[in-house]
Design a protein around this motif. Sequence first.
Motif, PDB file in Angstrom:
ATOM      1  N   UNK A   1      12.079   3.355  12.911  1.00 22.14           N
ATOM      2  CA  UNK A   1      12.959   4.153  13.678  1.00 22.14           C
ATOM      3  C   UNK A   1      11.943   4.799  14.887  1.00 22.14           C
ATOM      4  N   UNK A   2      12.591   4.927  16.191  1.00 25.74           N
ATOM      5  CA  UNK A   2      11.987   5.643  17.139  1.00 25.74           C
ATOM      6  C   UNK A   2      12.962   6.805  17.901  1.00 25.74           C
ATOM      7  N   UNK A   3      12.641   7.764  18.155  1.00 25.56           N
ATOM      8  CA  UNK A   3      13.293   8.766  19.001  1.00 25.56           C
ATOM      9  C   UNK A   3      12.375   9.051  20.288  1.00 25.56           C
ATOM     10  N   UNK A   4      13.094   9.886  21.128  1.00 29.75           N
ATOM     11  CA  UNK A   4      12.253  10.330  22.234  1.00 29.75           C
ATOM     12  C   UNK A   4      13.137  11.378  23.092  1.00 29.75           C
ATOM     13  N   UNK A   5      12.753  12.046  24.316  1.00 31.07           N
ATOM     14  CA  UNK A   5      13.353  13.138  24.844  1.00 31.07           C
ATOM     15  C   UNK A   5      14.543  12.947  25.446  1.00 31.07           C
ATOM     16  N   UNK A   6      14.799  11.469  25.654  1.00 29.28           N
ATOM     17  CA  UNK A   6      16.306  11.220  26.090  1.00 29.28           C
ATOM     18  C   UNK A   6      16.870  10.198  25.183  1.00 29.28           C
ATOM     19  N   UNK A   7      16.251   9.993  23.848  1.00 26.82           N
ATOM     20  CA  UNK A   7      16.700   8.902  23.015  1.00 26.82           C
ATOM     21  C   UNK A   7      17.144   9.609  21.495  1.00 26.82           C
ATOM     22  N   UNK A   8      18.351   9.609  21.427  1.00 25.86           N
ATOM     23  CA  UNK A   8      19.041  10.259  20.068  1.00 25.86           C
ATOM     24  C   UNK A   8      19.470   9.104  19.257  1.00 25.86           C
ATOM     25  N   UNK A   9      19.192   7.914  19.196  1.00 31.19           N
ATOM     26  CA  UNK A   9      19.545   6.915  18.442  1.00 31.19           C
ATOM     27  C   UNK A   9      18.420   6.201  17.690  1.00 31.19           C
ATOM     28  N   UNK A  10      18.337   6.345  16.475  1.00 29.26           N
ATOM     29  CA  UNK A  10      16.840   5.732  15.819  1.00 29.26           C
ATOM     30  C   UNK A  10      17.026   4.305  15.484  1.00 29.26           C
ATOM     31  N   UNK A  11      18.069   3.720  15.010  1.00 32.80           N
ATOM     32  CA  UNK A  11      18.246   2.224  15.202  1.00 32.80           C
ATOM     33  C   UNK A  11      18.980   1.515  15.951  1.00 32.80           C
ATOM     34  N   UNK A  12      18.647   0.229  16.213  1.00 32.95           N
ATOM     35  CA  UNK A  12      19.485  -0.728  17.038  1.00 32.95           C
ATOM     36  C   UNK A  12      19.840  -1.914  16.488  1.00 32.95           C
ATOM     37  N   UNK A  13      19.471  -2.212  15.081  1.00 33.13           N
ATOM     38  CA  UNK A  13      19.688  -3.265  14.833  1.00 33.13           C
ATOM     39  C   UNK A  13      21.084  -3.629  14.116  1.00 33.13           C
ATOM     40  N   UNK A  14      21.887  -4.652  14.028  1.00 34.43           N
ATOM     41  CA  UNK A  14      23.001  -5.154  13.413  1.00 34.43           C
ATOM     42  C   UNK A  14      22.672  -6.206  12.322  1.00 34.43           C
TER      43      UNK A  14
END
Length: 394
Positions: free
Chosen positions: A354-367
Amino acid sequence: MGVAGCDSTGESDPARSETPGVSKDEIRLGSSLALTGHAGYLGTQTLRGAEAYIRFVNEGGGVHGRKIRIISYDDSYDPPRCLSNTQELIISGDVFALFCYVGTPTTVKVLPLVEEAAIPLVGMFTGANALREPFNPYVVNIRASYYQETETAVRHLVEDLGISRIAVFYQYDAYGFDGLIGTELALKEYDLEPVARSSYIRGTQSVAEGMEKIRVTGAEAVVMIGTYDACARFISVALAAEYDPIFYNVSFVGAEELARRVGPDVSPVVLMSQVVPQPVAGADGADDVASQYVRLLARYFPDDTPSFVGLEGFLNARIMVEGLERAGRDLTRQGLIAAIESIRDYELGPGLSITYGPDDRQGLEKVYFTRLEGGRFVPLVDWQALVRRPGGEQ
């Protein structure tokens, strides 16, 4: 309205923090979710998954000497009740953050309150685009979005299976509209559009008319954006009418409950996208997030069966606790948001971080994709095995 504990501390209590929901030895989180009604399974499993991890943390002394307590209100997947619950939590409930909300129409309803109160909302069991755009710094998503789920599913249906006649069956509310739009956007990439669109009213199982509208088009696949009861009923009615397309469901439907309601005695092609791995334990000693969830669920809720929904709740709690740890003892709401922003490549197991950032509020991308087999959803590893042969056989 069920409440898991309330405080009666006096306003002159010297141990009380200036930060709402934080005292000398406790952090209170507020949750409004469906614990009863037609989506009760989703809320119950989300909450128990989260509680399993939080109880484990509390047994170890909590976070910086404070135990975590979830104050949970039942909204029965009803937007006005969710709004009322959230008002109560923010104004009178004395909570530090909102946590583990369930559903699009309910969660979207409270976004103005979240922004006005500048209160973090962390970990929602919904992939709604409205929780991602426009950007809201207080809304922290863990899971991939419905747009990502439907885009990936459409790609497999079109490219791997050669299907072009795709219909959409959706719940007539913000959740269903979100999935419908995601599917339409995905189809547009192939110069396609749904051959039919039909809907049902939230909380009902009135699906026969909608099924027939889709059946007469000869759609080869149906994208289903609903809850487990309505989607299971749609599949049952379709099979009774000798209509047997590929039934694809997004993750919110609830895999285990959909499988139970469809039953093991029929064999339609029922697919479901997931945003977390299989909720099964690895080899002895495995310490990935799914193995942790299975072990801790068995410890604290021994009568429960591990589920995809519960694993999402568990992940919500993992990220909340990680944020609280990083925020330190001098806890503030802004401090929690800054702490979550600092999370980078937080490992949860092989191939999952999981990764976040100042402009990123979604931790996971995988489906991930699963298929209903023998009364349960198992990993789908070979899309080519779903290719229909002449005569309707696979």
